[in-house]
Write a protein that holds these residues in place. Structure first.
Motif, PDB file in Angstrom:
ATOM      1  N   LEU A  70       0.829  -1.204   0.000  1.00 45.52           N
ATOM      2  CA  LEU A  70       0.000   0.000   0.000  1.00 45.52           C
ATOM      3  C   LEU A  70       0.862   1.252   0.000  1.00 45.52           C
ATOM      4  O   LEU A  70       0.619   2.201  -0.775  1.00 45.52           O
ATOM      5  N   LYS A  71       1.869   1.289   0.851  1.00 44.09           N
ATOM      6  CA  LYS A  71       2.746   2.465   0.941  1.00 44.09           C
ATOM      7  C   LYS A  71       3.513   2.680  -0.357  1.00 44.09           C
ATOM      8  O   LYS A  71       3.678   3.808  -0.827  1.00 44.09           O
ATOM      9  N   ALA A  72       4.017   1.602  -0.928  1.00 46.94           N
ATOM     10  CA  ALA A  72       4.748   1.724  -2.192  1.00 46.94           C
ATOM     11  C   ALA A  72       3.836   2.253  -3.294  1.00 46.94           C
ATOM     12  O   ALA A  72       4.243   3.105  -4.097  1.00 46.94           O
ATOM     13  N   GLU A  73       2.608   1.783  -3.333  1.00 46.49           N
ATOM     14  CA  GLU A  73       1.667   2.260  -4.344  1.00 46.49           C
ATOM     15  C   GLU A  73       1.330   3.733  -4.139  1.00 46.49           C
ATOM     16  O   GLU A  73       1.147   4.479  -5.107  1.00 46.49           O
ATOM     17  N   GLN A  74       1.236   4.166  -2.883  1.00 46.24           N
ATOM     18  CA  GLN A  74       0.976   5.577  -2.615  1.00 46.24           C
ATOM     19  C   GLN A  74       2.128   6.454  -3.105  1.00 46.24           C
ATOM     20  O   GLN A  74       1.909   7.513  -3.706  1.00 46.24           O
ATOM     21  N   VAL A  75       3.355   6.009  -2.849  1.00 41.97           N
ATOM     22  CA  VAL A  75       4.526   6.764  -3.301  1.00 41.97           C
ATOM     23  C   VAL A  75       4.577   6.796  -4.825  1.00 41.97           C
ATOM     24  O   VAL A  75       4.843   7.842  -5.437  1.00 41.97           O
ATOM     25  N   GLU A  76       4.331   5.661  -5.452  1.00 42.32           N
ATOM     26  CA  GLU A  76       4.354   5.590  -6.916  1.00 42.32           C
ATOM     27  C   GLU A  76       3.284   6.482  -7.530  1.00 42.32           C
ATOM     28  O   GLU A  76       3.536   7.167  -8.539  1.00 42.32           O
ATOM     29  N   ALA A  77       2.094   6.509  -6.937  1.00 48.64           N
ATOM     30  CA  ALA A  77       1.021   7.369  -7.440  1.00 48.64           C
ATOM     31  C   ALA A  77       1.395   8.844  -7.294  1.00 48.64           C
ATOM     32  O   ALA A  77       1.130   9.657  -8.195  1.00 48.64           O
ATOM     33  N   TRP A  78       2.013   9.193  -6.172  1.00 53.79           N
ATOM     34  CA  TRP A  78       2.449  10.583  -5.950  1.00 53.79           C
ATOM     35  C   TRP A  78       3.454  10.998  -7.014  1.00 53.79           C
ATOM     36  O   TRP A  78       3.368  12.094  -7.570  1.00 53.79           O
ATOM     37  N   ALA A  96      13.696   2.831  -2.530  1.00 58.46           N
ATOM     38  CA  ALA A  96      13.198   1.568  -1.976  1.00 58.46           C
ATOM     39  C   ALA A  96      12.418   1.890  -0.708  1.00 58.46           C
ATOM     40  O   ALA A  96      12.710   2.876  -0.017  1.00 58.46           O
ATOM     41  N   LEU A  97      11.437   1.068  -0.416  1.00 59.54           N
ATOM     42  CA  LEU A  97      10.575   1.281   0.746  1.00 59.54           C
ATOM     43  C   LEU A  97      10.843   0.226   1.803  1.00 59.54           C
ATOM     44  O   LEU A  97      10.970  -0.962   1.499  1.00 59.54           O
ATOM     45  N   VAL A  98      10.931   0.678   3.051  1.00 56.22           N
ATOM     46  CA  VAL A  98      11.071  -0.212   4.206  1.00 56.22           C
ATOM     47  C   VAL A  98       9.869   0.034   5.118  1.00 56.22           C
ATOM     48  O   VAL A  98       9.721   1.118   5.677  1.00 56.22           O
ATOM     49  N   ALA A  99       8.993  -0.953   5.246  1.00 53.71           N
ATOM     50  CA  ALA A  99       7.865  -0.879   6.185  1.00 53.71           C
ATOM     51  C   ALA A  99       8.161  -1.862   7.306  1.00 53.71           C
ATOM     52  O   ALA A  99       8.340  -3.057   7.061  1.00 53.71           O
ATOM     53  N   LYS A 100       8.228  -1.371   8.548  1.00 53.50           N
ATOM     54  CA  LYS A 100       8.743  -2.229   9.613  1.00 53.50           C
ATOM     55  C   LYS A 100       8.014  -2.026  10.932  1.00 53.50           C
ATOM     56  O   LYS A 100       7.397  -0.984  11.161  1.00 53.50           O
ATOM     57  N   VAL A 101       8.108  -3.050  11.782  1.00 58.38           N
ATOM     58  CA  VAL A 101       7.551  -3.049  13.132  1.00 58.38           C
ATOM     59  C   VAL A 101       8.551  -3.735  14.045  1.00 58.38           C
ATOM     60  O   VAL A 101       9.174  -4.734  13.664  1.00 58.38           O
ATOM     61  N   ASP A 102       8.707  -3.213  15.256  1.00 63.38           N
ATOM     62  CA  ASP A 102       9.634  -3.831  16.220  1.00 63.38           C
ATOM     63  C   ASP A 102       9.222  -5.275  16.511  1.00 63.38           C
ATOM     64  O   ASP A 102       8.030  -5.564  16.727  1.00 63.38           O
ATOM     65  N   ALA A 103      10.207  -6.156  16.545  1.00 68.85           N
ATOM     66  CA  ALA A 103       9.923  -7.559  16.869  1.00 68.85           C
ATOM     67  C   ALA A 103       9.361  -7.682  18.279  1.00 68.85           C
ATOM     68  O   ALA A 103       8.514  -8.550  18.546  1.00 68.85           O
TER      69      ALA A 103
END
Length: 314
Positions: free
Chosen positions: A13-21, A241-248
């Motif tokens: 989703l985030k990558a698509e938002q950036v690409e659309a922008w 490049a996109l990094v989407a992350k959450v703490d383990a």
């Protein structure tokens, strides 16, 4: 597995938002440069620089594009990088990153993005988009340069996480020489955008792995040295490049909480079953006592009848 699938969906989703922008701004810039009225006015003004009416029309068009799309500025440059027209009367030249983009655009005849950089005066993050302005013979006569500030809209959009989370964040990174550079400001750091860098040849962190082209759900360490679960993916038609992350630790805490909830429900179910079984046994016991009582009463009544009949027979 479930959290990994969720993270992958959010990363997509985030990558698509950036690409659309990026597509929207590239298309806006290209269409403005290809506008026949705009191109005709530019060619005429270049032939007659003293024509104030034509210059005013071009200036109005540049201001209209700036205000409509909330760009920082819009200007016109010569193919060699010289400034031809700017909305700021005090502007006299174009900075080095923009000049390089203008020359590249004039040579290729294709619209494109420059590299994100910081303004020398304000420190704001700037991103330039350039498109060629052609004459009737398809020669590049000028370059339209649009300057936007991604911190105002793109980076804000990027950090909006669709589910509640204390640690989740999305980061844009790219390779810059020997380093991976973070384009937007990290959530858990005071480092400004474009200031946090990590050597590509050093200890691998998520940014360097993403900048080198790693993709998919991975475990690793982020810029804090914290263990995280991340989705890595490229942004199409860019060097980002996109990094989407959450703490383990957050994921583990959620798993433990869910485990306690499940254990609680399981324990409650076991206790309820035990109570129901005890109630069943008690009911069976009471029924057994009742049957014995009835049998004993019937036996006594029979003895009484027999005794009575015996007396009456005498």
């Amino acid at each position: 597995a479930a959290r990994g699938a969720e993270l992958s969906s959010i990363g997509q989703l985030k990558a698509e938002q950036v690409e659309a922008w990026r597509r929207e701004r590239l298309l806006d810039t290209r269409l403005t440069a290809l506008d026949p009225l705009m191109a005709t006015a530019v060619v005429r003004w270049l032939a007659h620089p003293g024509d104030r009416a034509v210059a005013a029309r071009i200036g109005q068009k540049l201001a209209q594009e700036r205000d409509l799309h909330r760009y920082r500025t819009v200007l016109l440059a010569a193919p060699d990088g010289r400034l031809l027209m700017a909305l700021d009367p005090a502007a006299t030249e174009i900075d080095a990153p923009a000049r390089d983009l203008v020359r590249k655009t004039a040579e290729s005849g294709q619209a494109g993005f420059g590299a994100a950089h910081r303004a020398a005066d304000s420190g704001a993050v700037l991103l330039d988009i350039a498109a060629p302005v052609f004459d009737l013979e398809r020669r590049v006569r000028a370059v339209l340069l649009v300057r936007t500030t991604p911190e105002v809209d793109l980076f804000v959009l990027l950090q909006a996480w669709p589910t509640p989370s204390r640690s989740a964040e999305a980061l844009l990174v790219r390779s810059d020489g020997a380093d991976a550079v973070y384009l937007n400001r990290p959530r858990h750091s005071n480092a400004p955008a474009l200031s946090l860098r990590w050597p590509l040849g050093g200890d691998p962190v998520l940014a360097t792995r993403a900048a080198r082209g790693d993709t998919g759900i991975v475990r690793g360490r982020d810029y804090r040295g914290v263990e995280v679960l991340a989705d890595l993916r490229p942004v199409s038609d860019s060097d980002w490049a996109l990094v989407a992350k959450v703490d383990a630790a957050e994921i583990l805490a959620e798993a433990n909480y869910r485990g306690r909830v499940i254990a609680g429900f399981a324990g409650g179910g076991i206790a309820l079953t035990a109570l129901l079984f005890a109630a069943f046994v008690s009911a069976q016991r009471q029924e057994g006592y009742l049957r014995l009582y009835r049998a004993e009463r019937e036996r006594r009544e029979a003895l009484v009848r027999d005794e009575r009949e015996h007396l009456e027979g005498r």
